[in-house]
Enzyme design. Structure first.
Site, PDB file in Angstrom:
ATOM      1  N   HIS A 248       0.824  -1.210   0.000  1.00 51.00           N
ATOM      2  CA  HIS A 248       0.000   0.000   0.000  1.00 51.00           C
ATOM      3  C   HIS A 248       0.858   1.259   0.000  1.00 51.00           C
ATOM      4  CE1 HIS A 248      -3.895  -2.098   1.545  1.00 51.00           C
ATOM      5  NE2 HIS A 248      -3.678  -2.278   0.255  1.00 51.00           N
ATOM      6  N   HIS A 380      -4.295  -5.734 -10.762  1.00 49.36           N
ATOM      7  CA  HIS A 380      -2.959  -5.251 -10.413  1.00 49.36           C
ATOM      8  C   HIS A 380      -1.939  -5.576 -11.499  1.00 49.36           C
ATOM      9  CE1 HIS A 380      -3.583  -3.714  -6.350  1.00 49.36           C
ATOM     10  NE2 HIS A 380      -4.358  -4.745  -6.115  1.00 49.36           N
TER      11      HIS A 380
END
Length: 406
Positions: A248, A380
């Site tokens: 993150h 992703h």
């Protein structure tokens, strides 16, 4: 580190994009929306239809359609139909988190899911997919009206199904994806309030990062006070793990630069330093810190690894962040990191036999399924292959629509 060739000179990105998109073509679920994909790309119809997977696939194939990939438009439409159909709560508004194989919706309304619905609808709008613009209007309205907390300048996390009880938990993960969603909505609509919300959230996140040595707290109470011990007993939670999440921090470092680029000359001057600080701490804490290449999943607040499994999405975000920082700064170190991590992904995550990428590896870089069985979606990995080929602004779908992705 030595200088390196620009990330934009690599042919692998385009080739791997096509291979990933081919893998996901069978995602359609009989109920509507996208099925969870097994390791061989077949749909696992025993699992629920998830809003986040469906929205991600709608986004990915809308972008693919904008790139001119044959057959991508109908695939985007199939995923979008899940968002306007089985996953949509037509009686009470918003989107169910999932629907079981027997057609029964799960309870609750999650900001995380709604952020991905906004992203999917924005990309579908830019790709001119049928019904996407109407979906975007409703999704942005629902997200802002139900989740936005003006005094905190952040989105709340979860309601009950009927919008009667707001849970006391607040989370940074949903807000990170809300930044991406708000920027995409701005690209698709020109609504400057969406862009302003993205900046406001980013400013709060950067402030928390600065206050905690650039290890971002993920979990908060209803007053937005960090809960640093949250889920200490459940460190491998796939969405709310304990501690600092290395991936993150990398993802935020990239998003911060997209926010900066969206504001152009009006962007605050703290954005680039924050992006570089988050990136640097994540690399120091996470990359090859336990005797083998790869990023650990999470660390404690002193940087000690907690969960050492290697997640594909972390490596994907590392590639995208390094390429984005290289594009922004021209600093050769970022190009070198891009090359290192691209080589690592090709050597360990890419599954040349069955397709796509392994979603999880163990500490010795062998395929594992502790947290992520199968290969649920493409979001992703595909973005990691496209972002290095795209400008910092506008966002990915808008850049593809304008022909700016090379």
């Amino acid at each position: 580190m030595s200088s390196a060739t620009s990330p934009l000179d690599t042919e692998w990105l385009a080739r791997e994009t096509g291979r990933l998109l081919d893998f996901g073509r069978d995602f359609a679920h009989p109920l509507g929306g996208a099925a969870w994909l097994r390791s061989d790309g077949t749909p696992d119809l025993g699992r629920p239809v998830y809003a986040w997977i469906t929205a991600r696939m709608a986004h990915v194939y809308s972008v693919a359609d904008l790139l001119g990939v044959p057959g991508a438009g109908p695939l985007a439409d199939a995923a979008l139909a899940g968002l306007t159909g089985v996953l949509h709560d037509k009686r009470r508004g918003g989107w169910h988190p999932s629907v079981a194989p027997d057609g029964v919706p799960a309870t609750g309304k999650s900001c995380y899911d709604h952020a991905f619905v906004v992203l999917a609808a924005a990309s579908g709008t830019l790709a001119r997919r049928p019904g996407a613009r109407e979906l975007l209007t409703e999704a942005v309205d629902t997200m802002v009206r139900r989740f936005w907390e003006p005094e905190a300048a952040m989105f709340a996390d979860e309601w009950d199904s009927g919008w009667q009880r707001l849970d006391g938990y607040r989370g940074l993960n949903a807000n990170m994806h809300a930044v991406e969603a708000m920027l995409a909505a701005f690209d698709a609509t020109g609504d400057r309030e969406c862009r302003e919300r993205a900046l406001a959230i980013t400013e709060r996140a950067a402030g928390w990062g600065r206050a905690h040595g650039w290890r971002l707290p993920e979990h908060y109470d209803s007053r937005w006070q960090p809960r640093l011990d949250y889920h200490r007993e459940r460190p491998q939670d796939p969405f709310k793990p304990f501690g600092a999440t290395v991936g993150h921090a990398l993802e935020w470092s990239r998003l911060i630069l997209h926010v900066e680029a969206a504001f152009g000359s009006a962007a605050p001057d703290w954005l680039l330093p924050a992006a570089e600080a988050l990136f640097g701490q994540a690399v120091a804490d996470g990359w090859a810190v336990d005797g083998a290449p790869g990023f650990v999943y999470t660390t404690d607040w002193d940087g000690t690894p907690v969960v050492r499994q290697r997640m594909h999405w972390v490596a994907a975000e590392a590639i995208a962040a390094a390429a984005t920082l290289y594009r922004r700064t021209g600093t050769p170190d970022y190009a070198e990191w891009y090359k290192i991590w691209s080589d690592y992904v090709r050597g360990h995550f890419v599954d040349m036999e069955q397709g796509s990428w392994w979603h999880e590896l163990d500490t010795q870089n062998r395929p594992a399924a502790t947290t992520w069985p199968g290969k649920p979606d493409l979001y992703h990995a595909v973005q990691a292959m496209l972002i290095p080929r795209a400008p910092l602004a506008p966002g990915l779908a808008a850049a593809c629509a304008s022909g700016a992705v090379r």
